[in-house]
Design a protein around this motif. Structure first.
Motif, PDB file in Angstrom:
ATOM      1  N   SER A   1       0.856  -1.187   0.000  1.00 28.90           N
ATOM      2  CA  SER A   1       0.000   0.000   0.000  1.00 28.90           C
ATOM      3  C   SER A   1       0.890   1.235   0.000  1.00 28.90           C
ATOM      4  N   TYR A   2       0.454   2.235  -0.720  1.00 30.38           N
ATOM      5  CA  TYR A   2       1.163   3.502  -0.839  1.00 30.38           C
ATOM      6  C   TYR A   2       0.347   4.534  -0.089  1.00 30.38           C
TER       7      TYR A   2
ATOM      8  N   LEU B   1      -2.395  -3.263   4.195  1.00 32.13           N
ATOM      9  CA  LEU B   1      -3.084  -2.022   4.525  1.00 32.13           C
ATOM     10  C   LEU B   1      -2.659  -1.471   5.873  1.00 32.13           C
ATOM     11  N   PRO B   2      -2.659  -0.137   6.046  1.00 33.86           N
ATOM     12  CA  PRO B   2      -2.486   0.407   7.386  1.00 33.86           C
ATOM     13  C   PRO B   2      -3.690  -0.003   8.241  1.00 33.86           C
ATOM     14  N   VAL B   3      -3.442  -0.253   9.508  1.00 27.93           N
ATOM     15  CA  VAL B   3      -4.483  -0.747  10.403  1.00 27.93           C
ATOM     16  C   VAL B   3      -4.759   0.292  11.484  1.00 27.93           C
ATOM     17  N   PRO B   4      -6.022   0.650  11.712  1.00 27.67           N
ATOM     18  CA  PRO B   4      -6.314   1.559  12.822  1.00 27.67           C
ATOM     19  C   PRO B   4      -5.961   0.882  14.151  1.00 27.67           C
TER      20      PRO B   4
ATOM     21  N   THR C   1      -8.347   5.354  19.769  1.00 23.80           N
ATOM     22  CA  THR C   1      -7.143   5.492  18.941  1.00 23.80           C
ATOM     23  C   THR C   1      -7.422   5.152  17.482  1.00 23.80           C
ATOM     24  N   CYS C   2      -8.644   5.378  17.030  1.00 22.14           N
ATOM     25  CA  CYS C   2      -8.990   5.051  15.648  1.00 22.14           C
ATOM     26  C   CYS C   2      -8.403   6.037  14.646  1.00 22.14           C
ATOM     27  N   ASN C   3      -7.830   7.134  15.109  1.00 25.15           N
ATOM     28  CA  ASN C   3      -7.168   8.064  14.191  1.00 25.15           C
ATOM     29  C   ASN C   3      -5.670   7.782  14.106  1.00 25.15           C
ATOM     30  N   ALA C   4      -5.197   6.765  14.816  1.00 29.91           N
ATOM     31  CA  ALA C   4      -3.793   6.342  14.726  1.00 29.91           C
ATOM     32  C   ALA C   4      -3.751   5.047  13.924  1.00 29.91           C
ATOM     33  N   TYR C   5      -2.880   4.998  12.937  1.00 33.43           N
ATOM     34  CA  TYR C   5      -2.742   3.833  12.064  1.00 33.43           C
ATOM     35  C   TYR C   5      -1.326   3.304  12.169  1.00 33.43           C
ATOM     36  N   TYR C   6      -1.178   1.997  11.962  1.00 30.81           N
ATOM     37  CA  TYR C   6       0.161   1.419  11.965  1.00 30.81           C
ATOM     38  C   TYR C   6       0.285   0.406  10.839  1.00 30.81           C
ATOM     39  N   GLY C   7       1.505   0.081  10.534  1.00 27.58           N
ATOM     40  CA  GLY C   7       1.805  -0.913   9.515  1.00 27.58           C
ATOM     41  C   GLY C   7       3.293  -1.167   9.525  1.00 27.58           C
ATOM     42  N   PHE C   8       3.754  -1.897   8.528  1.00 29.71           N
ATOM     43  CA  PHE C   8       5.154  -2.313   8.477  1.00 29.71           C
ATOM     44  C   PHE C   8       5.743  -1.956   7.124  1.00 29.71           C
ATOM     45  N   ASP C   9       6.951  -1.418   7.161  1.00 32.41           N
ATOM     46  CA  ASP C   9       7.620  -0.977   5.947  1.00 32.41           C
ATOM     47  C   ASP C   9       7.738  -2.124   4.945  1.00 32.41           C
ATOM     48  N   ALA C  10       7.619  -1.789   3.659  1.00 31.64           N
ATOM     49  CA  ALA C  10       7.581  -2.776   2.586  1.00 31.64           C
ATOM     50  C   ALA C  10       8.866  -3.583   2.439  1.00 31.64           C
ATOM     51  N   THR C  11      10.020  -2.991   2.700  1.00 28.38           N
ATOM     52  CA  THR C  11      11.269  -3.732   2.501  1.00 28.38           C
ATOM     53  C   THR C  11      11.978  -4.094   3.798  1.00 28.38           C
ATOM     54  N   THR C  12      11.901  -3.225   4.807  1.00 26.07           N
ATOM     55  CA  THR C  12      12.638  -3.501   6.039  1.00 26.07           C
ATOM     56  C   THR C  12      11.776  -4.163   7.110  1.00 26.07           C
ATOM     57  N   GLY C  13      10.465  -4.052   6.978  1.00 22.18           N
ATOM     58  CA  GLY C  13       9.571  -4.588   8.002  1.00 22.18           C
ATOM     59  C   GLY C  13       9.482  -3.708   9.231  1.00 22.18           C
TER      60      GLY C  13
END
Length: 188
Positions: free
Chosen positions: A76-77, A95-98, A133-145
């Motif tokens: 995801s971009y 996807l970013p996750v709330p 905290t539904c306005n805070a999103y998290y995820g993991f970088d595409a190459t480094t994790g």
């Protein structure tokens, strides 16, 4: 003696049935309002029944969303716009996750003769959350994790795409995470 007992039993039975019937016909103002509302709804449905669609664009969009994001490894971009109108971007795995999303139930319903209670349940980390905290999103970088988190709100918005965007405002966006669009293109 037996006929007296039968008469008494019949009288008690009649009283119980009578009380039961009168308790079922509550004529409170709320009951009258609810009855009026239901009668009005029934009338309107009879006069204007819901139309029948031959095709659902909403179902098509949901199925397209599933086709787009229901694959392991999909990137995801995430383009973020700040209050000054400047853009930056992250590239994430999936996807970013709330932060308010949970894998475990956030509350438990308990019922007893005293009524029903909804009780909060602890999250996976053993703490309770208000779900704020539904306005805070998290995820993991595409190459480094690497773990990444961002918030959106008053002066910040985010736009999510499944491909890098080439429109001028996005093409000049600053890289905010470890992975760049060039890194992803070179891996493809």
């Amino acid at each position: 003696m037996k006929s007296l007992a039968r008469t008494a039993l019949a009288t008690v039975f009649a009283l119980v049935v009578g009380f039961a019937l009168t308790s079922c016909t509550d004529d409170s103002s709320q009951d009258k309002e609810n009855k009026a509302k239901q009668e009005n709804y029934d009338h309107l449905v009879a006069q204007q029944p819901a139309g029948r669609m031959e095709y659902s664009p909403t179902r098509e969009a949901i199925n397209q969303w599933i086709k787009t994001w229901g694959k392991r490894g999909k990137l995801s971009y995430v383009y973020i716009q700040n209050a000054r109108g400047e853009y930056g971007y992250f590239i994430m795995k999936g996807l970013p996750v709330p932060r308010c999303k949970m894998l475990t139930p956030t509350d438990k319903v308990e019922s007893s003769s005293n009524g029903v209670a909804v009780l909060p349940q602890p999250g996976m980390d053993g703490t309770y959350s208000s779900g704020s905290t539904c306005n805070a999103y998290y995820g993991f970088d595409a190459t480094t994790g690497a773990y990444m988190e961002f918030t959106v709100g008053t002066n910040q918005s985010f736009f999510l795409f499944d491909k890098p965007m080439t429109m001028p405002e996005y093409a000049s966006a600053k890289q905010l995470g470890p992975t760049s669009v060039k890194d992803v293109k070179s891996r493809s």
